[in-house]
Write a protein that holds these residues in place. Structure first.
Motif, short mmCIF file in Angstrom:
data_model
loop_
_atom_site.label_atom_id
_atom_site.label_comp_id
_atom_site.label_asym_id
_atom_site.label_seq_id
_atom_site.Cartn_x
_atom_site.Cartn_y
_atom_site.Cartn_z
N CYS A 103 0.85 -1.18 0.00
CA CYS A 103 0.00 0.00 0.00
C CYS A 103 0.90 1.25 0.00
N ASP A 147 0.56 3.77 1.81
CA ASP A 147 0.48 4.39 3.14
C ASP A 147 1.88 4.79 3.64
N HIS A 161 -1.52 -4.07 5.45
CA HIS A 161 -1.20 -3.49 6.76
C HIS A 161 -2.46 -3.17 7.54
N CYS A 209 -5.53 0.21 7.55
CA CYS A 209 -5.53 0.63 6.15
C CYS A 209 -6.84 1.36 5.84
#
Ligand code: ZN
Length: 204
Positions: free
Chosen positions: A52, A54, A108, A111
């Protein structure tokens, strides 16, 4: 997973790197002038990580890798979208040219993108177009289950790509699903043989 059960040396390096990360003593040196000459002319990464985007999830840090050890492809929700030309080009190059030993789908906790799957209609067009267009779904009775199932969905998509399936069949490539817990730094991996998620030992 004991040392004797690692499917390949690349995965051993990833998990040993993770244990350094967890203990707060990563051996990662990063890019520097002294290291540059050694990697300037070639690369030999052992793994590709799909993560991701992130900002709290940094695969190079989590696996304590040095430059040249892993390729990372990031997008919102760590998706494997066959219609994403950038993703497909990266996968094909990693598998057939760089011959990586592993592709890791790294999900993760916390999320936001997974949570937003429930409310696509409320999102700005650019975000709903990606999350809706790539076929992601909120699947599971709990938020954590939905995050894990999203990782498994991406592994399934990977295994359906012909060049991936071919490499797996020849035992040149291993597919791995992992989940990084932001609040604790713990890492889980999906054990396909036992069909369950298992926390990585941090003391091995
Ligand atoms: Zn995310």
């Amino acid at each position: 997973m004991s040392e004797t059960t690692y499917p390949n040396d690349g995965l051993r390096q990833l998990l040993e790197g993770y244990r350094h990360f967890f203990k707060g003593n990563p051996p990662r040196k990063g890019f520097c002038a002294l290291h540059a000459e050694q990697i300037a002319h070639t690369q030999n990464p052992h793994s590709m990580v799909i993560s991701c985007f992130d900002s709290r999830v940094c695969p190079e840090a989590i696996f304590a890798t040095n430059d040249g050890h892993i390729c990372v492809h990031r997008n919102m929700l760590n998706q494997v979208d066959p219609n994403d030309a950038s993703m497909m080009a990266s996968l094909r190059f990693a598998v057939e040219s760089l011959r990586v030993q592993n592709i890791v789908v790294l999900g993760h906790s916390n999320c936001n993108a997974v949570a937003k799957l429930k409310d696509l209609a409320l999102l700005p067009q650019e975000i709903s177009a990606w999350l809706g267009g790539c076929g992601a779904t909120y699947r599971g009775d709990s938020y954590e289950e939905a995050v894990k199932n999203n990782v498994l969905d991406q592994l399934q998509r990977l295994s359906c790509l012909d060049f991936i399936a071919r490499a797996v069949r020849k035992a040149q490539l291993h597919l791995e699903g992992m989940l990084f817990h932001i609040h604790s730094g713990r890492l889980e991996r999906y054990d396909a043989v036992q069909n369950k998620w298992i926390f990585i030992e941090t003391e091995e």
